[in-house]
Design a protein around this motif. Structure first.
Motif, short mmCIF file in Angstrom:
data_model
loop_
_atom_site.label_atom_id
_atom_site.label_comp_id
_atom_site.label_asym_id
_atom_site.label_seq_id
_atom_site.Cartn_x
_atom_site.Cartn_y
_atom_site.Cartn_z
N ASP A 21 0.89 -1.17 0.04
CA ASP A 21 -0.03 -0.18 0.01
C ASP A 21 0.88 1.14 0.26
OD1 ASP A 21 -2.22 -1.29 -0.02
OD2 ASP A 21 -2.72 -0.84 1.95
N GLN A 78 0.17 7.24 0.90
CA GLN A 78 -0.69 8.20 0.81
C GLN A 78 -2.01 7.43 1.36
OE1 GLN A 78 1.34 7.67 -1.75
NE2 GLN A 78 2.48 9.73 -1.77
N SER A 79 -2.29 6.14 1.00
CA SER A 79 -3.25 5.42 1.57
C SER A 79 -3.23 5.15 2.90
CB SER A 79 -3.40 3.99 0.82
OG SER A 79 -2.22 3.24 1.20
N ARG A 80 -2.07 5.01 3.33
CA ARG A 80 -1.93 4.86 4.88
C ARG A 80 -2.42 6.40 5.74
NH1 ARG A 80 0.59 0.50 6.63
NH2 ARG A 80 1.17 -0.96 4.94
N ILE A 81 -2.07 7.35 4.95
CA ILE A 81 -2.13 8.92 5.67
C ILE A 81 -3.85 8.97 5.43
CG2 ILE A 81 -1.97 11.00 5.47
CD1 ILE A 81 0.30 9.66 6.61
N ALA A 82 -4.33 8.36 4.20
CA ALA A 82 -5.65 8.62 4.11
C ALA A 82 -6.47 7.79 5.12
CB ALA A 82 -6.16 8.28 2.71
N PHE A 83 -5.94 6.52 5.27
CA PHE A 83 -6.46 5.67 6.66
C PHE A 83 -7.03 6.55 7.69
CE2 PHE A 83 -6.51 2.97 9.84
CZ PHE A 83 -7.60 1.95 9.62
N GLU A 115 -6.48 9.71 8.32
CA GLU A 115 -7.50 10.72 8.09
C GLU A 115 -8.88 10.31 8.22
OE1 GLU A 115 -5.60 12.76 4.42
OE2 GLU A 115 -5.55 14.42 5.85
N ASP A 116 -9.39 9.27 7.50
CA ASP A 116 -10.55 8.92 7.47
C ASP A 116 -11.17 8.56 9.01
OD1 ASP A 116 -10.88 9.19 4.64
OD2 ASP A 116 -10.53 6.90 4.27
N GLN A 154 -10.33 9.91 11.58
CA GLN A 154 -10.17 11.17 12.31
C GLN A 154 -8.97 11.14 13.54
OE1 GLN A 154 -14.20 11.70 13.75
NE2 GLN A 154 -14.54 12.91 11.71
N GLN A 164 4.53 13.37 5.81
CA GLN A 164 3.05 13.40 5.28
C GLN A 164 2.16 13.40 6.40
OE1 GLN A 164 2.23 10.32 2.53
NE2 GLN A 164 3.97 10.74 1.10
N HIS A 171 -0.67 16.80 7.34
CA HIS A 171 -2.04 16.54 7.40
C HIS A 171 -2.73 16.67 8.75
CE1 HIS A 171 -1.70 14.59 3.58
NE2 HIS A 171 -2.71 14.98 3.20
#
Length: 105
Positions: free
Chosen positions: A27, A30-35, A37-38, A40, A56, A60
């Motif tokens: 993965d 970016q997908s780890r950071i998105a996780f 963020e999703d 919170q 990164q 964020h």
């Protein structure tokens, strides 16, 4: 190492915890950071993590407490009482961790 971890333990402000699938080693960062963020996430407490992923996460708005070691309940109690900087929570081999910079000296 957070960069390749398969699972993550999420803890909410009330102390409730659950384990979630973070993805596989392939993965993207970016997908780890998105996780995060999703879900919170405000603070990421982890062992090893690469410098680019720290940057990164911080970009964020996620505070990173890196190079932490110990039993999860002990680590969480230390975090809540602002004691994570104690030597007992440094990863083996780290003489002095600078978690704000995400590296050991």
């Amino acid at each position: 190492m957070f960069d390749v971890a398969g699972t993550v333990v999420l803890m909410d402000a009330d102390g409730g915890m659950n384990t979630s699938n973070l993805g596989g080693p392939a993965d993207s960062p970016q997908s780890r950071i998105a996780f995060l963020e999703d879900h919170q996430v405000d603070v990421l407490i982890c062992g090893a993590i690469s410098r680019p992923l720290i940057q990164q996460a911080e970009a964020h708005g996620i505070q990173v407490q890196a190079f932490v070691s110990g039993e999860i309940h002990d680590v969480l109690e230390a975090f809540k009482s602002n004691q994570l900087d104690q030597p007992g929570f440094s990863m083996p081999g780290c003489r002095r961790c600078q978690r704000r910079q995400g590296r050991c000296h």
